[in-house]
Design an enzyme around this catalytic site. Structure first.
Site, PDB file in Angstrom:
ATOM      1  N   HIS A   1      -6.380   1.981   3.103  1.00 46.21           N
ATOM      2  CA  HIS A   1      -5.328   1.024   3.487  1.00 46.21           C
ATOM      3  C   HIS A   1      -5.319   0.721   4.972  1.00 46.21           C
ATOM      4  CE1 HIS A   1      -3.043   4.080   5.496  1.00 46.21           C
ATOM      5  NE2 HIS A   1      -1.970   3.348   5.602  1.00 46.21           N
TER       6      HIS A   1
ATOM      7  N   GLY B   1      -6.759  -2.838  10.535  1.00 44.55           N
ATOM      8  CA  GLY B   1      -7.255  -1.808  11.441  1.00 44.55           C
ATOM      9  C   GLY B   1      -6.172  -1.401  12.409  1.00 44.55           C
TER      10      GLY B   1
ATOM     11  N   HIS C   1       0.808  -1.229   0.000  1.00 44.68           N
ATOM     12  CA  HIS C   1       0.000   0.000   0.000  1.00 44.68           C
ATOM     13  C   HIS C   1       0.840   1.277   0.000  1.00 44.68           C
ATOM     14  CE1 HIS C   1      -0.703  -1.240   4.482  1.00 44.68           C
ATOM     15  NE2 HIS C   1       0.345  -0.457   4.445  1.00 44.68           N
TER      16      HIS C   1
END
Length: 479
Positions: free
Chosen positions: A402, A377, A328
DNA sequence: ATGTCC
């Protein structure tokens, strides 16, 4: 950084157009709920986003994902495309942690199979996978380092450390094109050699998770995810090697007469895409990305090995495999649709995830459903598996969020929160955990982050990705 | 993110 007056116009319920009154009149698009927009509107990140939108050769819109926050030059959460002839590439648009990314492993095991062994499992993983500032426990030769930079996961396959499935389940086969690994400095290689198969610190983590909720039965089945089963998520990148590549090339650009300096923000220094400098940075960036794919692969192998040893009596129930592994923080040449026309652009995704729907994944095993989009998360909170939506190309160059996205700066987190409270919070949630140091524990507290559920809902509402599965942590290892 | 100041 110079500031200008910002205007924010809501164009759809989850889409906002940011504009400025300066002479270039740059615009950018932010995807966020009203609540998230309120929390970021006075932040430097929107100003940074408009600075990106005024860089030379920008193609189409500059987009911010709902987890946007302030970063080096480009905000984290930015997707920006530049013309492949007239545009630029900027190290600040990739970030210091080149190919920071996520691997998700499925185990086929039920939570009940694992829960009694959770403490032992977390302790063993903590011993075997160095985290924080701890060094690598494996030794690779200089020759192997060159091969890793050059060939990524193909090196791992040659060494018997990856199989065909691992490569098929890693974006682009875990190998980006590198002709000359000599574009990576000796210092960067030296740092990398001591850090292969390490987790690092900051927001990097290794989590044992439970599939808590399935939102899309059909797609989750294809991805190999079932409710109540155990997954392992690895969030790490290219460690000191990528950091050194970023530092080296920012220094080179700053010393060069041929680089593209930026008057609004020196951190946006760039190279014309057709310049030798750009070519060299691309090579070094790809090499660092290959190192990161291998790093996550070796950690994956160690996780699977540790599961087998710890859960010997359940070995016949284990069906391990990589759900997906992706970057990412990366820039790549991709074909996208801009104003109805297909064009080649250099896409910077910094804290943003590629989210190609099926029709953009032709020739891969994900050509029907699209590839898994992995969203880690914050510590102790949910993570998600999403999938791209047809039509998201003009909306975000087929990209999505992301992670949860930082709300408090590291400094603010330390002054507001205590390590003891955070430990208690994790214990009260029944999560087994090990942390390399209490400072990163505080800096990475869930209170420092946005609500990941709201970020994912914003990405859905904006037409970028659909939720497939929600994962919750049962064991956490923090760098 | 990072041998968090070569």
């Amino acid at each position: 950084m110079l500031s200008m007056t910002l205007k924010i116009n809501r164009s759809e319920s989850y889409r906002w157009v940011i504009s400025s009154s300066d002479e270039n009149k740059p615009e950018a698009v932010v995807y966020a709920s009203e609540n998230i927009m309120n929390s970021i509107k006075n932040d430097q990140s929107l100003q940074q986003l408009l600075n990106v939108a005024s860089l030379p050769g920008v193609s189409g819109n500059v987009f911010a994902m709902p987890d946007i926050h302030q970063g080096y030059g480009f905000p984290i959460g930015t997707v920006a495309a530049f013309d492949y002839d007239e545009g630029i590439i900027s190290p600040g648009g990739v970030g210091y942690d080149i190919n920071c990314g996520v691997s998700l492993i499925r185990t086929g095991l039920k939570v009940e199979d694992v829960s009694r062994h959770l403490g032992e499992l977390v302790s063993l993983l903590y011993k075997r996978i160095p985290s924080g500032t701890a060094k690598s426990t494996i030794d690779v030769s200089d020759h192997d380092m060159e091969k890793i930079l050059n060939y990524g996961l193909e090196w791992a396959m040659d060494k018997g450390l990856a199989d065909q499935d691992d490569l098929l389940n890693t974006e682009l086969g875990g190998k980006l094109n590198v002709d000359d690994p000599g574009m990576v400095s000796d210092m960067a290689k030296r740092r990398g050699r001591n850090q292969l198969m390490t987790l690092g610190s900051g927001n990097h983590f290794l989590e044992i998770q439970k599939v808590d909720q399935i939102m899309d039965e059909e797609t989750s089945k294809v991805f190999g995810l079932e409710k109540g089963e155990v997954t392992v998520m690895i969030h790490t990148g290219s460690r000191g090697l990528g950091h050194q590549v970023a530092t080296d090339y920012l220094n080179l650009l700053n010393e060069s007469d041929e680089s593209v300096k930026n008057e609004k923000d020196p951190q946006l220094i760039s190279a014309h895409i057709k310049s030798r400098l750009a070519e060299r940075y691309m090579e070094a960036m790809n090499a660092a990305a290959n190192f990161a794919y291998v790093n996550r692969q070796l950690i994956t192998n160690s996780v699977i090995q540790t599961l087998r040893e710890t859960l010997k009596n359940r070995e016949s129930d284990m069906h391990t495999g990589i759900v997906y592994s992706l970057a990412h923080n990366i820039a790549r040449v991709e074909e996208h649709t801009i104003g109805g026309r297909k064009v080649n652009v250099i896409i910077h995704r910094k804290g943003a995830t590629r989210a190609f729907p099926g029709h953009m994944m032709e020739g891969t095993k994900f050509s029907k459903y699209g590839h898994p989009v992995l969203v880690p998360g914050s510590m102790g909170t949910a993570s998600y598996v999403l999938v791209g939506i047809k039509g998201n190309d003009e909306r975000s160059f087929s990209s999505s969020c992301h992670g949860a996205g930082r709300m408090l700066s590291r400094h603010a987190a330390i002054s507001k929160l205590s390590a003891r409270d955070i430990r208690n919070e994790l214990v009260s949630k029944g999560i087994s955990f090990k942390a390399a140091n209490s400072r990163s524990l505080v800096e990475e507290a869930p209170e420092s982050y946005k609500d990941v559920d709201e970020v994912v809902e914003s990405a859905r509402g904006a037409g970028l990705t659909l939720p497939v599965a929600r994962l919750i942590p049962i064991g956490v290892m923090k760098g």
